[in-house]
Scaffold this motif. Structure first.
Motif, PDB file in Angstrom:
ATOM      1  N   ASP A  36       0.959  -1.091  -0.175  1.00 54.76           N
ATOM      2  CA  ASP A  36       0.479  -0.422   0.106  1.00 54.76           C
ATOM      3  C   ASP A  36       1.187   1.099   0.197  1.00 54.76           C
ATOM      4  O   ASP A  36       0.397   2.557  -0.497  1.00 54.76           O
ATOM      5  N   TYR A  37       1.822   1.233   0.482  1.00 55.21           N
ATOM      6  CA  TYR A  37       2.857   2.070   0.305  1.00 55.21           C
ATOM      7  C   TYR A  37       2.220   3.499   1.080  1.00 55.21           C
ATOM      8  O   TYR A  37       1.067   4.054   1.252  1.00 55.21           O
ATOM      9  N   GLY A  38       3.292   4.504   2.107  1.00 54.74           N
ATOM     10  CA  GLY A  38       2.490   5.396   2.605  1.00 54.74           C
ATOM     11  C   GLY A  38       2.761   6.457   1.958  1.00 54.74           C
ATOM     12  O   GLY A  38       3.813   6.108   0.865  1.00 54.74           O
ATOM     13  N   THR A 439     -10.335   7.730   2.340  1.00 50.93           N
ATOM     14  CA  THR A 439     -10.855   7.449   0.454  1.00 50.93           C
ATOM     15  C   THR A 439      -9.849   6.718  -0.281  1.00 50.93           C
ATOM     16  O   THR A 439      -9.269   6.999  -1.418  1.00 50.93           O
ATOM     17  N   ASP A 440      -8.108   6.244   1.014  1.00 53.32           N
ATOM     18  CA  ASP A 440      -6.634   6.361  -0.164  1.00 53.32           C
ATOM     19  C   ASP A 440      -7.014   4.684  -0.207  1.00 53.32           C
ATOM     20  O   ASP A 440      -6.357   3.650  -0.009  1.00 53.32           O
ATOM     21  N   TYR A 441      -7.732   4.444  -1.595  1.00 47.72           N
ATOM     22  CA  TYR A 441      -7.842   3.056  -2.201  1.00 47.72           C
ATOM     23  C   TYR A 441      -8.310   3.198  -3.685  1.00 47.72           C
ATOM     24  O   TYR A 441      -8.493   4.277  -3.979  1.00 47.72           O
ATOM     25  N   HIS A 442      -8.252   2.064  -4.148  1.00 45.21           N
ATOM     26  CA  HIS A 442      -8.295   1.494  -5.794  1.00 45.21           C
ATOM     27  C   HIS A 442      -9.478   1.077  -5.880  1.00 45.21           C
ATOM     28  O   HIS A 442      -9.181   0.238  -5.511  1.00 45.21           O
ATOM     29  N   ALA A 443     -10.438   1.008  -6.944  1.00 40.41           N
ATOM     30  CA  ALA A 443     -11.290   0.094  -7.168  1.00 40.41           C
ATOM     31  C   ALA A 443     -11.332   0.154  -9.115  1.00 40.41           C
ATOM     32  O   ALA A 443     -11.502   1.453  -9.600  1.00 40.41           O
ATOM     33  N   GLU A 453     -14.504  -3.490 -29.540  1.00 39.10           N
ATOM     34  CA  GLU A 453     -16.570  -2.958 -29.322  1.00 39.10           C
ATOM     35  C   GLU A 453     -17.190  -3.959 -28.553  1.00 39.10           C
ATOM     36  O   GLU A 453     -17.587  -3.450 -27.328  1.00 39.10           O
ATOM     37  N   ASP A 454     -16.388  -5.315 -28.713  1.00 39.73           N
ATOM     38  CA  ASP A 454     -17.532  -6.180 -27.197  1.00 39.73           C
ATOM     39  C   ASP A 454     -16.480  -6.235 -26.485  1.00 39.73           C
ATOM     40  O   ASP A 454     -15.716  -7.338 -26.793  1.00 39.73           O
ATOM     41  N   TRP A 455     -17.163  -5.929 -25.304  1.00 39.05           N
ATOM     42  CA  TRP A 455     -15.777  -6.604 -23.557  1.00 39.05           C
ATOM     43  C   TRP A 455     -16.226  -7.751 -23.377  1.00 39.05           C
ATOM     44  O   TRP A 455     -17.985  -7.561 -22.638  1.00 39.05           O
ATOM     45  N   LYS A 456     -15.517  -8.395 -22.501  1.00 40.78           N
ATOM     46  CA  LYS A 456     -16.063  -9.290 -21.873  1.00 40.78           C
ATOM     47  C   LYS A 456     -15.040  -8.845 -19.932  1.00 40.78           C
ATOM     48  O   LYS A 456     -13.954  -8.457 -20.044  1.00 40.78           O
ATOM     49  N   GLN A 457     -15.925  -8.890 -19.104  1.00 44.91           N
ATOM     50  CA  GLN A 457     -14.940  -8.458 -18.370  1.00 44.91           C
ATOM     51  C   GLN A 457     -14.600  -9.451 -17.298  1.00 44.91           C
ATOM     52  O   GLN A 457     -14.441 -11.129 -17.380  1.00 44.91           O
ATOM     53  N   ILE A 458     -12.975  -9.745 -16.765  1.00 46.22           N
ATOM     54  CA  ILE A 458     -12.190 -10.821 -16.209  1.00 46.22           C
ATOM     55  C   ILE A 458     -12.082 -10.217 -14.980  1.00 46.22           C
ATOM     56  O   ILE A 458     -11.471 -10.944 -14.418  1.00 46.22           O
ATOM     57  N   VAL A 459     -12.175  -9.164 -14.352  1.00 46.39           N
ATOM     58  CA  VAL A 459     -11.518  -8.963 -13.205  1.00 46.39           C
ATOM     59  C   VAL A 459     -12.724  -7.826 -12.572  1.00 46.39           C
ATOM     60  O   VAL A 459     -12.743  -6.596 -13.507  1.00 46.39           O
ATOM     61  N   ASP A 460     -13.377  -8.053 -11.845  1.00 43.71           N
ATOM     62  CA  ASP A 460     -13.577  -7.106 -10.702  1.00 43.71           C
ATOM     63  C   ASP A 460     -13.468  -6.844  -9.655  1.00 43.71           C
ATOM     64  O   ASP A 460     -13.663  -7.363  -8.101  1.00 43.71           O
ATOM     65  N   LYS A 461     -12.639  -5.697  -9.288  1.00 41.25           N
ATOM     66  CA  LYS A 461     -12.345  -5.077  -7.994  1.00 41.25           C
ATOM     67  C   LYS A 461     -12.778  -3.695  -7.647  1.00 41.25           C
ATOM     68  O   LYS A 461     -12.601  -2.919  -6.885  1.00 41.25           O
ATOM     69  N   SER A 462     -14.828  -3.737  -7.883  1.00 39.60           N
ATOM     70  CA  SER A 462     -15.377  -2.430  -7.570  1.00 39.60           C
ATOM     71  C   SER A 462     -15.358  -2.419  -5.902  1.00 39.60           C
ATOM     72  O   SER A 462     -15.992  -1.819  -5.193  1.00 39.60           O
ATOM     73  N   LYS A 463     -15.640  -3.841  -5.120  1.00 40.38           N
ATOM     74  CA  LYS A 463     -15.699  -3.520  -4.426  1.00 40.38           C
ATOM     75  C   LYS A 463     -14.435  -3.194  -3.059  1.00 40.38           C
ATOM     76  O   LYS A 463     -14.157  -3.440  -2.115  1.00 40.38           O
ATOM     77  N   ASN A 464     -13.599  -2.998  -3.791  1.00 45.98           N
ATOM     78  CA  ASN A 464     -12.152  -3.534  -2.963  1.00 45.98           C
ATOM     79  C   ASN A 464     -11.791  -1.761  -2.348  1.00 45.98           C
ATOM     80  O   ASN A 464     -12.045  -0.944  -2.265  1.00 45.98           O
ATOM     81  N   VAL A 466      -9.268  -0.990  -0.215  1.00 47.53           N
ATOM     82  CA  VAL A 466      -7.260  -0.806  -0.102  1.00 47.53           C
ATOM     83  C   VAL A 466      -6.405  -0.522  -0.869  1.00 47.53           C
ATOM     84  O   VAL A 466      -7.047  -0.857  -2.248  1.00 47.53           O
ATOM     85  N   ALA A 467      -5.805   0.398  -0.723  1.00 49.70           N
ATOM     86  CA  ALA A 467      -4.706   0.836  -2.005  1.00 49.70           C
ATOM     87  C   ALA A 467      -3.545  -0.524  -2.527  1.00 49.70           C
ATOM     88  O   ALA A 467      -3.214  -0.732  -1.500  1.00 49.70           O
ATOM     89  N   VAL A 468      -4.222  -0.333  -3.644  1.00 48.04           N
ATOM     90  CA  VAL A 468      -3.139  -1.021  -4.317  1.00 48.04           C
ATOM     91  C   VAL A 468      -2.157  -0.269  -5.828  1.00 48.04           C
ATOM     92  O   VAL A 468      -2.765  -0.709  -6.586  1.00 48.04           O
ATOM     93  N   PRO A 469      -1.076   0.153  -4.949  1.00 45.53           N
ATOM     94  CA  PRO A 469      -0.719   0.895  -6.208  1.00 45.53           C
ATOM     95  C   PRO A 469       0.191   0.793  -7.414  1.00 45.53           C
ATOM     96  O   PRO A 469       0.523   1.218  -8.596  1.00 45.53           O
ATOM     97  N   HIS A 470       0.436  -1.374  -7.127  1.00 47.71           N
ATOM     98  CA  HIS A 470       1.099  -1.827  -7.762  1.00 47.71           C
ATOM     99  C   HIS A 470       0.343  -2.964  -7.915  1.00 47.71           C
ATOM    100  O   HIS A 470       0.806  -3.961  -7.982  1.00 47.71           O
TER     101      HIS A 470
END
Length: 600
Positions: A36-38, A439-443, A453-464, A466-470
């Motif tokens: 998460d890095y300070g 407020t310090d989190y990525h989603a 044009e036609d997209w398929k979701q492979i990862v859903d981190k909308s409920k994350n 915590v901070a995940v900068p990398h």
């Protein structure tokens, strides 16, 4: 018939995007480490960017503990070196452990009973500093157990029940040693001695890896600086390990603010003297690629007797001391030579929870698919276009015009490729340092497409939350796609949605690049610290790996040249009197073709 069925089955697995998900148990990782890095307390006192540096990892009672400079003001604990949990010091020792809300370059070591911690305080009025210890660091319970002299960049080394300190920082401090009583931490009279003298004139240095402090930054070619280096290096960050009754003393040089920040190793049969700088130095170097730097390191053993190095890597975007943490495997060969495996060291590496050969886990085959690929975005700030998130450079970034949900970034991979993992390197753009910690989190959400044009979701981190900068996402099964898209849900600290780079790893279904055949080397006879290399451009290459070393079987140095059009390089880090051997490998999205070794 069996082969046909296998191919059909593999095709079904690859094409079933709707079945794809994040691997339940991550078995690979990618530098820089996804901590998460300070929000670093830089010299300007502005907390405008994430940072951590000068790491130490100790293994204590089956768990790993990570301590880092100007970070969260605490430390982290892990069972596997991949997933980390933050821990904070108990209030009773805050004055001993912290300068306000952080610490700098601490000495940390462990024996069977305790983890010991000594802060390098910046308060120059203090003549001594506290030693604190913990029998329960997982729960943040520490106590004072002694005092020692105030030291710059201290290292505590415990060997057969005896406690030794090594320290020294900057152009006017030598690397110095002394021993203390393990019960009282009182210095043993007469034990203090200088192990390595400081550098007074950089041009008198035998080795060119001392060059470049605050002169070279992210350049990989030193042509513009040849004969002009003037600043003395800043040797720092002493570290000691023991292997097969031999002691290895490391220090970092020329300075943390550059790609060329590296570690140098000296060997001795004694813990307190006789250290000799080795001809295969630097022992740790990471130049080129997405992120560089591999200095001020800690070398440690894991639960399975594997050696690792945790190290400082340089960013320097919002502040020159903005840094990250890297993790590399280490080996000692039958001759006792120490080696840090950093070739393609910001590509995915395996992290098996067992004994392994470092050659098998580093750069093991998931190649980069995203370099310089055509990209587009929902919006962009002037000067921060989408191409900046595909250039394999941690020092440039794309930023959208807002941090609103729905902002997106799309990359055209140019063809259908296999995707095994994705590293999402978020950038800090117009963050509010005073925004609430909550407020310090990525989603975000991640999609793939065959046609854009036609997209398929492979990862859903909308409920994350915590901070995940990398953020590093290892897929449970690979997926084939020609496009990839990331969509913002939430950006930390009221900032704008921004990416340093979206990095895609897997296999590009290309032929491996051609063989570099016409390599020539010209060692500078007037100054042997330099050598000029030229080679032939080969078909199908995305870039080159310039390998060299003091023995043909020990090409432990590597400079990554990302540009397939570049076919020359000036090396400036050689040692006078040492004969070198060289090889240039070509790489692309589907593998590496080793070159031919030539000697001077």
């Amino acid at each position: 018939m069996k082969n046909i069925l296998s191919v059909l089955l593999a095709s079904l697995v690859l094409s079933s995007c709707s079945e794809n998900k994040i691997a339940e148990k991550q078995t690979t990782f990618c530098n820089p480490m996804n901590l998460d890095y300070g929000w670093g307390c830089f010299q300007t006192k502005q907390k405008k960017a994430r940072s951590a540096a000068d790491p130490v990892v100790v293994l204590f009672k089956g768990k790993y503990y990570l301590f880092t400079t100007m970070d969260i003001g605490g430390y982290r604990v892990s069972d596997d070196l991949i997933t980390w949990k933050n821990v904070y010091f108990n209030p009773e020792v805050h004055a001993s452990a912290l300068d306000l809300d952080h610490y700098v370059a601490p000495a940390v070591a462990a024996d069977d009973n305790y983890v010991y911690f000594v802060n390098f305080t910046r308060d120059r009025t203090k003549k001594t500093v506290d030693v604190i210890r913990s029998a329960d660091p997982e729960n943040g319970k520490w106590e004072k157990c002694g005092e020692v002299r105030r030291m710059a960049d201290p290292c505590l080394f415990i060997d057969n029940g005896r406690f030794y300190f090594y320290y020294g920082l900057g152009g006017t401090q030598s690397t110095t040693f002394f021993e203390v009583d393990p019960n009282t931490f009182k210095e043993i009279e007469g034990s203090k001695k200088v192990l390595r003298e400081y550098v007074t004139d950089v041009n008198q240095c035998k080795s060119g890896y001392q060059f470049g402090r605050r002169e070279l930054y992210d350049e990989i070619d030193a042509s513009a600086w040849q004969g002009k280096f003037a600043k003395v290096p800043c040797p720092e960050g002493a570290w000691v390990v023991k292997n097969n009754d031999k002691y290895y003393l490391q220090y970092a040089t020329p300075g943390t603010i550059c790609n060329w920040y590296c570690d140098v190793v000296l060997e001795s049969d004694s813990v307190n003297g006789g250290f000799v700088e080795q001809p295969y130095n630097p022992v740790s170097l990471k130049v080129g690629g997405f992120i560089g730097g591999a200095g001020h390191s800690c070398v440690f053993k894991d639960k399975y007797e594997n050696w690792w190095q945790v190290t400082s890597m340089w960013v320097g975007n919002h502040d020159e001391f903005e840094r990250r943490i890297g993790l590399f495997p280490v080996s000692f060969d039958e001759k006792g030579r120490m080696r840090t495996h950093t070739v393609l060291g910001d590509y995915p590496m395996q992290l098996p929870q067992k004994k392994f050969d470092p050659q098998d886990i580093s750069a093991f085959g998931w190649m980069l698919q995203s370099q310089n690929k055509k990209s587009m975005a929902s919006s962009s700030l002037p000067g921060f276009g989408p191409e900046k998130a595909a250039d394999e450079n941690v020092r440039t970034w794309w930023s959208s015009a807002s941090g609103n949900a729905g902002e997106y970034f799309v990359m055209d991979l140019g063809k259908k490729v296999r995707i095994n993992s994705v590293q999402i390197n978020f950038a800090e753009q117009d963050i509010n340092p005073d925004a609430p910690k909550e407020t310090d989190y990525h989603a975000y959400k991640l999609y793939v497409s065959d046609n854009g044009e036609d997209w398929k979701q492979i990862v859903d981190k909308s409920k994350n939350t915590v901070a995940v900068p990398h953020e590093y996402v290892e897929l449970s099964v690979p997926v084939e796609a020609s496009f990839i898209k990331i969509e913002n849900v939430h950006t930390p600290k009221e900032g704008k949605f921004a990416l340093l780079d979206l990095r895609v790893f897997g296999f590009g279904y290309s032929e491996k690049p051609g063989l570099v055949k016409k390599l020539s080397v010209q060692r500078n006879q007037e100054d042997e610290r330099y050598a000029s290399l030229t080679w032939n451009k080969v078909s199908g290459a995305d870039g080159y790996l310039v390998r060299f070393g003091y023995q043909p079987d020990f090409l432990n140095q590597c400079i990554q040249v990302k540009d397939c059009e570049t076919t020359d390089l000036l090396i400036h880090i050689l040692t006078k009197g040492v004969k070198y051997h060289y090889r240039v490998d070509a790489y692309n999205d589907s593998g590496i073709t080793e070159g031919v070794v030539i000697s001077e």
